[in-house]
Scaffold this motif. Structure first.
Motif: not given
Length: 111
Positions: A25-26, A53-58, A78-79
């Motif tokens: 979580k970025h 994988y990643f996700l952009a929190v915004q 981040p997490q």
């Protein structure tokens, strides 16, 4: 290789498809998250057999919230979270997200 995900449907598909994977979580605006992303990126480049994988929190708040609620993992950004067989095995946030910590989590949680 890092792959961005944006939807709950994509995430649900990963839980079914991947035996083991990392999710980050970025935050696009946080300098700590930027540092964590760089460490995560280094890990991904050096361990290409491990899905990352990643996700952009915004951009993906519903997905970020779904992960926190579904698995009862307090949201932080981040997490990084290591999933195996559809369940979280390990997570870390902020400065604890390092290439070494990701490697250690993968090794220790694979035993």
């Amino acid at each position: 290789m890092l792959e961005k995900i944006d939807s709950i449907e994509q995430f649900e598909g990963l839980l079914v498809k991947e035996d083991k994977f990392f999710l980050l979580k970025h935050s696009l605006t946080c300098p700590i998250s930027h540092a964590a992303y760089k460490e995560y990126e280094k890990f991904a480049n050096e361990n290409q057999a491990v899905p990352t994988y990643f996700l952009a929190v915004q951009d993906s708040r519903p997905l970020s919230s779904e992960v926190a609620e579904k698995f009862q993992i307090k949201h932080e950004s981040p997490q990084a979270i290591l999933f195996s067989n559809g369940e979280p095995l390990w997570n870390a946030s902020h400065w604890k997200i390092t290439n070494r910590a990701l490697i250690d989590a993968l090794v220790l949680k694979s035993v």
